[in-house]
Design a protein around this motif. Sequence first.
Motif, PDB file in Angstrom:
ATOM      1  N   THR A  36      -5.229  -6.571  48.246  1.00  8.12           N
ATOM      2  CA  THR A  36      -4.041  -6.639  47.391  1.00  8.12           C
ATOM      3  C   THR A  36      -3.497  -8.056  47.235  1.00  8.12           C
ATOM      4  N   THR A  56      -0.870   2.690  48.131  1.00 12.99           N
ATOM      5  CA  THR A  56      -1.577   3.822  48.744  1.00 12.99           C
ATOM      6  C   THR A  56      -1.505   5.062  47.851  1.00 12.99           C
ATOM      7  N   LEU A  59      -4.342   4.616  45.465  1.00 12.54           N
ATOM      8  CA  LEU A  59      -5.632   4.891  46.117  1.00 12.54           C
ATOM      9  C   LEU A  59      -5.822   6.391  46.313  1.00 12.54           C
ATOM     10  N   GLY A  72      -9.364   2.129  51.867  1.00  9.22           N
ATOM     11  CA  GLY A  72      -8.566   1.126  51.184  1.00  9.22           C
ATOM     12  C   GLY A  72      -8.658  -0.263  51.781  1.00  9.22           C
ATOM     13  N   THR A  89      -5.665  -0.764  57.360  1.00  8.96           N
ATOM     14  CA  THR A  89      -6.595   0.060  56.584  1.00  8.96           C
ATOM     15  C   THR A  89      -6.032   1.472  56.457  1.00  8.96           C
TER      16      THR A  89
END
Length: 263
Positions: A36, A56, A59, A72, A89
Amino acid sequence: MDSKNDKQANVETALSLLDKAAETGADMAALPEMFTFMGDKEGYRTAAEEIPGSVTEKLSQKASDHSMWVHGGSMFEIAKEDGKVHNTTVVFDPDGEQRAQYRKIHLFDVEIGDEVVTQESARVVPGENIVTFDTGFATAGLAICYDLRFPELFSSLAGEGADVIILPAAFTKHTGKDHWESLLRARAIETQSYVIAPGQIGDKPNSVPSYGRSMVVDPWGNVIAKASDSVGVITADLDFEYLDRIQQELPSLEHKRKELYRI
């Protein structure tokens, strides 16, 4: 990926790459470390989010849309300590449900005279937990970048039954050219697992260049997929019958003398 200091652009690229991975028929897709944001270190906290948060959620939606596991990479998570973050993560299953969360344990603090000074711990709070999760087709273990240099962590993941270990990274070009592939192959051989290592490439704002060469290594130490020096997607098939055969024919994991080790 070649993430820089534009968080929105980085996230859009990541989501596009997840779409491309799904088009290949992937059962799981994994992003690199700090996907990111890889900008000024002073911007870590600004780029950080609570988890769950907007990134998130995106994702999770991609995982659900494509009925695909989404790992991710890692992103900055707001820490309780004032002004600091976790390097975290997050993993989602094909229904979009969060199934795992791991915070980077080992932080990269290096000082070589006045020329090279890197102190990740000045801005990042280390994690305290070793994490594995069940995918239905394998047990997966989690690590991030500098963790690669600590075989004790990988041994612990193997002890928890990990058949696959996923290590997103932003390895430096200086160390990557000599150590990246060698360490990945060593970790795969000693744990008798598949190692999946998505990496950052390119020059970074106010930081050293990233080495790239994302790769997948099989439990015999063979590199079965490797990325070129460009943004994109690589794929590999994981053969678990092959993995079982290796563990049966060379049962080194069963021969450990844990009672003699001092760690």
